[in-house]
Design a protein around this motif. Structure first.
Motif, PDB file in Angstrom:
ATOM      1  N   LEU A  93       0.830  -1.197   0.000  1.00 14.78           N
ATOM      2  CA  LEU A  93       0.000   0.000   0.000  1.00 14.78           C
ATOM      3  C   LEU A  93       0.875   1.261   0.000  1.00 14.78           C
ATOM      4  O   LEU A  93       0.624   2.198  -0.748  1.00 14.78           O
ATOM      5  CB  LEU A  93      -0.923  -0.006   1.215  1.00 14.78           C
ATOM      6  CG  LEU A  93      -2.042   1.012   1.249  1.00 14.78           C
ATOM      7  CD1 LEU A  93      -3.009   0.759   0.112  1.00 14.78           C
ATOM      8  CD2 LEU A  93      -2.761   0.924   2.585  1.00 14.78           C
ATOM      9  N   ASP A  94       1.913   1.262   0.821  1.00 15.31           N
ATOM     10  CA  ASP A  94       2.824   2.410   0.874  1.00 15.31           C
ATOM     11  C   ASP A  94       3.591   2.574  -0.430  1.00 15.31           C
ATOM     12  O   ASP A  94       3.816   3.686  -0.885  1.00 15.31           O
ATOM     13  CB  ASP A  94       3.803   2.259   2.046  1.00 15.31           C
ATOM     14  CG  ASP A  94       3.122   2.398   3.391  1.00 15.31           C
ATOM     15  OD1 ASP A  94       1.981   2.920   3.447  1.00 15.31           O
ATOM     16  OD2 ASP A  94       3.710   1.961   4.401  1.00 15.31           O
ATOM     17  N   ASP A  96       2.567   1.677  -3.427  1.00 15.48           N
ATOM     18  CA  ASP A  96       1.626   2.204  -4.419  1.00 15.48           C
ATOM     19  C   ASP A  96       1.385   3.688  -4.210  1.00 15.48           C
ATOM     20  O   ASP A  96       1.239   4.451  -5.157  1.00 15.48           O
ATOM     21  CB  ASP A  96       0.288   1.464  -4.356  1.00 15.48           C
ATOM     22  CG  ASP A  96       0.387   0.050  -4.884  1.00 15.48           C
ATOM     23  OD1 ASP A  96       1.409  -0.260  -5.543  1.00 15.48           O
ATOM     24  OD2 ASP A  96      -0.532  -0.744  -4.624  1.00 15.48           O
ATOM     25  N   ARG A  97       1.364   4.111  -2.983  1.00 12.79           N
ATOM     26  CA  ARG A  97       1.112   5.509  -2.659  1.00 12.79           C
ATOM     27  C   ARG A  97       2.310   6.387  -3.041  1.00 12.79           C
ATOM     28  O   ARG A  97       2.148   7.538  -3.418  1.00 12.79           O
ATOM     29  CB  ARG A  97       0.830   5.640  -1.156  1.00 12.79           C
ATOM     30  CG  ARG A  97       0.261   6.967  -0.772  1.00 12.79           C
ATOM     31  CD  ARG A  97      -0.113   7.011   0.680  1.00 12.79           C
ATOM     32  NE  ARG A  97      -1.204   6.067   0.925  1.00 12.79           N
ATOM     33  CZ  ARG A  97      -1.309   5.326   2.017  1.00 12.79           C
ATOM     34  NH1 ARG A  97      -0.413   5.396   2.962  1.00 12.79           N
ATOM     35  NH2 ARG A  97      -2.326   4.502   2.177  1.00 12.79           N
ATOM     36  N   ASP A  98       3.517   5.821  -2.962  1.00 16.85           N
ATOM     37  CA  ASP A  98       4.723   6.601  -3.241  1.00 16.85           C
ATOM     38  C   ASP A  98       5.065   6.674  -4.725  1.00 16.85           C
ATOM     39  O   ASP A  98       5.848   7.523  -5.140  1.00 16.85           O
ATOM     40  CB  ASP A  98       5.918   6.011  -2.490  1.00 16.85           C
ATOM     41  CG  ASP A  98       5.803   6.233  -0.990  1.00 16.85           C
ATOM     42  OD1 ASP A  98       5.022   7.125  -0.576  1.00 16.85           O
ATOM     43  OD2 ASP A  98       6.475   5.517  -0.235  1.00 16.85           O
ATOM     44  N   HIS A 108       3.865  13.682  -6.481  1.00 14.39           N
ATOM     45  CA  HIS A 108       3.214  12.631  -5.716  1.00 14.39           C
ATOM     46  C   HIS A 108       1.849  13.127  -5.261  1.00 14.39           C
ATOM     47  O   HIS A 108       1.748  13.995  -4.409  1.00 14.39           O
ATOM     48  CB  HIS A 108       4.048  12.260  -4.483  1.00 14.39           C
ATOM     49  CG  HIS A 108       5.404  11.741  -4.845  1.00 14.39           C
ATOM     50  ND1 HIS A 108       5.596  10.489  -5.361  1.00 14.39           N
ATOM     51  CD2 HIS A 108       6.639  12.312  -4.782  1.00 14.39           C
ATOM     52  CE1 HIS A 108       6.868  10.294  -5.579  1.00 14.39           C
ATOM     53  NE2 HIS A 108       7.534  11.387  -5.251  1.00 14.39           N
ATOM     54  N   ARG A 110      -1.480  13.429  -3.247  1.00  9.41           N
ATOM     55  CA  ARG A 110      -1.867  13.119  -1.874  1.00  9.41           C
ATOM     56  C   ARG A 110      -3.155  12.304  -1.904  1.00  9.41           C
ATOM     57  O   ARG A 110      -4.134  12.699  -2.500  1.00  9.41           O
ATOM     58  CB  ARG A 110      -2.139  14.399  -1.087  1.00  9.41           C
ATOM     59  CG  ARG A 110      -0.904  15.123  -0.679  1.00  9.41           C
ATOM     60  CD  ARG A 110      -0.415  14.453   0.490  1.00  9.41           C
ATOM     61  NE  ARG A 110      -0.132  15.298   1.626  1.00  9.41           N
ATOM     62  CZ  ARG A 110       0.743  14.920   2.498  1.00  9.41           C
ATOM     63  NH1 ARG A 110       1.381  13.795   2.314  1.00  9.41           N
ATOM     64  NH2 ARG A 110       0.970  15.644   3.545  1.00  9.41           N
ATOM     65  N   ARG A 111      -3.114  11.152  -1.281  1.00 12.34           N
ATOM     66  CA  ARG A 111      -4.317  10.313  -1.188  1.00 12.34           C
ATOM     67  C   ARG A 111      -4.642  10.110   0.284  1.00 12.34           C
ATOM     68  O   ARG A 111      -3.757   9.882   1.098  1.00 12.34           O
ATOM     69  CB  ARG A 111      -4.077   8.964  -1.834  1.00 12.34           C
ATOM     70  CG  ARG A 111      -3.864   9.049  -3.316  1.00 12.34           C
ATOM     71  CD  ARG A 111      -3.683   7.681  -3.901  1.00 12.34           C
ATOM     72  NE  ARG A 111      -3.236   7.808  -5.288  1.00 12.34           N
ATOM     73  CZ  ARG A 111      -2.567   6.884  -5.912  1.00 12.34           C
ATOM     74  NH1 ARG A 111      -2.252   5.773  -5.318  1.00 12.34           N
ATOM     75  NH2 ARG A 111      -2.200   7.073  -7.160  1.00 12.34           N
ATOM     76  N   ARG A 113      -6.173   8.097   3.505  1.00 10.27           N
ATOM     77  CA  ARG A 113      -6.232   6.693   3.901  1.00 10.27           C
ATOM     78  C   ARG A 113      -7.604   6.218   4.018  1.00 10.27           C
ATOM     79  O   ARG A 113      -8.534   6.496   4.417  1.00 10.27           O
ATOM     80  CB  ARG A 113      -5.514   6.472   5.228  1.00 10.27           C
ATOM     81  CG  ARG A 113      -4.029   6.513   5.032  1.00 10.27           C
ATOM     82  CD  ARG A 113      -3.370   6.135   6.294  1.00 10.27           C
ATOM     83  NE  ARG A 113      -1.956   6.023   6.017  1.00 10.27           N
ATOM     84  CZ  ARG A 113      -1.094   5.615   6.879  1.00 10.27           C
ATOM     85  NH1 ARG A 113      -1.459   5.274   8.069  1.00 10.27           N
ATOM     86  NH2 ARG A 113       0.170   5.536   6.583  1.00 10.27           N
TER      87      ARG A 113
END
Length: 113
Positions: A93-94, A96-98, A108, A110-111, A113
């Motif tokens: 998950l981290d 994919d977020r990065d 990047h 911002r999503r 949680r």
């Protein structure tokens, strides 16, 4: 009169995005491990005898006591397997977020949680 607005169905139940509700191979293995730890000590035919004795104790007593430690070890193993699976999920998950989205190198988004 005030009418209650319809509530949105929860997404944290079975089938929702919450990973705790997903059935995975790890969870199937954990279920089998815990089933063994619960069912085998309940099978009377496995311990309905006096011999062999251990330090003068009949088989029934030391066999049941042995299962206390075996069940504790199996519960600990199950916990570690589930903890490892949760950590792997969080790492993915981290990651994919990065990762930047296509065509947005260095930006990047911002999503939440």
């Amino acid at each position: 009169m005030a009418h209650a607005s319809p509530t949105r169905p929860s997404t944290n139940g079975p089938g929702g995005p919450d990973p705790r509700w997903r059935v995975t191979p790890t969870k199937a293995v954990v279920a089998v491990i815990l089933l063994v730890a619960i069912v085998l000590p309940l099978l009377v035919s496995t311990y309905d005898q006096v011999d062999p004795r251990l330090f003068g104790f009949p088989f029934f007593y030391w066999y049941q006591l042995l299962w206390v430690f075996i069940a504790a070890a199996l519960c600990g193993l199950s916990f570690l397997l589930l903890k490892r699976e949760a950590a792997d999920y969080q790492r993915r998950l981290d990651a994919d977020r990065d990762e930047p989205e296509q065509g947005e190198a260095g930006i990047h988004p911002r999503r939440s949680r």
